[in-house]
Scaffold this motif. Sequence first.
Motif, PDB file in Angstrom:
ATOM      1  N   GLN A  12      95.524 -16.316 -53.070  1.00  0.00           N
ATOM      2  CA  GLN A  12      94.367 -16.752 -53.841  1.00  0.00           C
ATOM      3  C   GLN A  12      94.122 -18.246 -53.673  1.00  0.00           C
ATOM      4  O   GLN A  12      92.964 -18.706 -53.671  1.00  0.00           O
ATOM      5  N   SER A  13      95.183 -19.009 -53.492  1.00  0.00           N
ATOM      6  CA  SER A  13      95.026 -20.461 -53.347  1.00  0.00           C
ATOM      7  C   SER A  13      94.182 -20.818 -52.126  1.00  0.00           C
ATOM      8  O   SER A  13      93.475 -21.829 -52.126  1.00  0.00           O
ATOM      9  N   VAL A  14      94.237 -19.980 -51.090  1.00  0.00           N
ATOM     10  CA  VAL A  14      93.434 -20.231 -49.885  1.00  0.00           C
ATOM     11  C   VAL A  14      91.953 -20.109 -50.214  1.00  0.00           C
ATOM     12  O   VAL A  14      91.130 -20.942 -49.812  1.00  0.00           O
ATOM     13  N   LEU A  15      91.576 -19.059 -50.949  1.00  0.00           N
ATOM     14  CA  LEU A  15      90.173 -18.858 -51.309  1.00  0.00           C
ATOM     15  C   LEU A  15      89.695 -19.950 -52.259  1.00  0.00           C
ATOM     16  O   LEU A  15      88.562 -20.448 -52.123  1.00  0.00           O
ATOM     17  N   ASP A  16      90.524 -20.318 -53.209  1.00  0.00           N
ATOM     18  CA  ASP A  16      90.136 -21.385 -54.141  1.00  0.00           C
ATOM     19  C   ASP A  16      89.936 -22.709 -53.403  1.00  0.00           C
ATOM     20  O   ASP A  16      89.003 -23.470 -53.713  1.00  0.00           O
ATOM     21  N   ARG A  17      90.788 -22.969 -52.433  1.00  0.00           N
ATOM     22  CA  ARG A  17      90.642 -24.210 -51.662  1.00  0.00           C
ATOM     23  C   ARG A  17      89.373 -24.176 -50.805  1.00  0.00           C
ATOM     24  O   ARG A  17      88.668 -25.181 -50.671  1.00  0.00           O
ATOM     25  N   GLU A  18      89.078 -23.011 -50.210  1.00  0.00           N
ATOM     26  CA  GLU A  18      87.843 -22.883 -49.427  1.00  0.00           C
ATOM     27  C   GLU A  18      86.613 -23.149 -50.293  1.00  0.00           C
ATOM     28  O   GLU A  18      85.655 -23.790 -49.853  1.00  0.00           O
TER      29      GLU A  18
END
Length: 655
Positions: free
Chosen positions: A380-386
């Motif tokens: 999820q951290s990847v999507l939030d960062r994107e």
Amino acid sequence: MSELRLTTLTLPTAPVGPVNPLPPLFAGADLHEVADATEADEEMRRNIGYGRVPSVMPYLVQDGYARDLTPAEHPVAVLENDTLRATFLLGSGGRLWSLVHKPTGRELLFRNPVFQPANLALRNAWLAGGVEWNIGTIGHAPTTCEPLHAARAVRPDGTPVLRMWEYERIRGVIFQIDAYLPDDSPVLLVHVRITNPRDTTVPMYWWSNIAVPEAPDVRVLAPADAAWQFSYDRRVRRVGLPAPDGTDLTRTTLSPDAADYFFDVPDGDRHWVTALDGTGRGLVQASTERLRGRKLFLWGRGAGGRHWQQWLSGPGRAYLEIQAGLARTQLEHLPMPAGARWSWVEAYGLLEAEPGAVHGDDWAAARGAALAGLYDLVPQSVLDRELADAEAWLDTEPIETLSRGSGWGALEQHRRAVSGEPPLPAAGTPFPDTTTGAEQAPWFELLDHGRITSADGTPAPPSYQTDPVWEPLLQAADGWLAALHLGTLRAHTGDHEGAARAWRRSVALHPTAWAWRSLGALARRTGRPQEAVRAYREALRLAPALLPLVLEGADVLLAAGVPKEALAHLEALPAAQRALGRVRLAEARAALDAGDAERCGRLLDEGIEVADIREGEGSLHELWFAHRRALGNHSPDAELPGAYDFRMLSAGAAG
């Protein structure tokens, strides 16, 4: 290496065809009208009652297609890296048509082998397959069979971006879709942003509809222990998962009827949905927090549901849909504040999970296995960062135009300039004047010269407006055409008396089929059948060969109990039009009402194929049973020919 390229895709195609020139004054809204929401909570009931529209206006209906398929080329954009290849249909709402996992060669979506429109969208024409982007109001979007603006953009790290955008006319908002595949990404990333440029709150709706292959070993999973069920009885029910009545609804080939299941995802849980086969593999869709809702749609194993699948994509090709939206259900609109910008990121990729757990009897363990696979694929951290990083490049100007959308954004930009309003925030989503054409021309004339001119009223107006900002301009303009448009705008806003006055003035200045038809449609809507008949007779006198008008007029005449007059209008059509399924259906109905059961039966036996049969429409099976009753033969359901069975619920009461 990530790349973006243009190419073409050849498909057996039934072209969408020209629009229907008759504005859908009181029709074209979605089937999701709720009859019973007593089981829903307060928030859902409030949203269900909010933001409904009386019709799909100002859009015109797309019903000019048939069912004859010939090979045709479609422009597509392809995004590709070492893991995925994503293909987008630029001429059809930017639909993600295909997503291939290259290491395995697996198609993750249901890729329809044909381009066959069918009557399931707000404007009628709709395509099955892939991922469809739906915005504005409940139903398949007005832009689903329209080209979007598309361009090449670039992220700061050099990753190519496919940017697609449009000005949505019902809500007056801009939507922007940025799709990209970073070099090492195992998922396709799609950033969506909706901008409300207005100074008022607008009702908003978004659902990404994802078609995936259906098979007996496929199971749908989402992070929920319950779902809101909505089927064609139009009642909202809360049911437990996975098997509320003993039948596991997450295994769609077990369900008898078509239905929607909106997963009741708890607040704070990760937002995702997946469909996994017997090996524990399949497409997953996940997102950042704003895209709250998740849904399963299934056609069911009944004869009608199977027929619909064949109707949309040919025999032997079954699919289901997993979907994601702003609200918890597709029955709701959310209030979008003035000036707001809503953004989220979606991810699409191949999920792999332990098959024994995924398909086991322990629902919590099945969900947990899928969630573990999702974290391995994309945390999820990847999507939030994107989502956070995208703010740095969303408004950068695109570097290359790939295709053109409509001219409505350019017209709105010009209207704002003339009225002194702030411009559309369109740095990253430009609406150049070069995109405008015949549809926008009358409105530029009204803005710049205070009039709308027309030669003699024979050609149909190419477009209409329903935004109240146009009413003062139309009131100040002279002529029958301005009065026609003023009536249409007033009708949409619910001012029926004002609409009638404007249309009567239009008729007095210059009688046209368009104004008489509008008066007839209003009389029909407000329960004045004889007045409707009189108005449609005048319209048909002026345009006796206009097929949509003849079909509408036949409906009015049948409702008024004069079927022989309806038959006369149908019989006057050219042979090619008389052969069309919708005309043959009207002829059979009129013949039966006129007491000629033999003629009705002959048409039924020869075959009536209605290319734009509507989802939920019962006209074919109802006519079949009505004809049998007229012969004194109360046939059992088993005798209904499969070609006439589009019923969405199990057979039984339909006859």
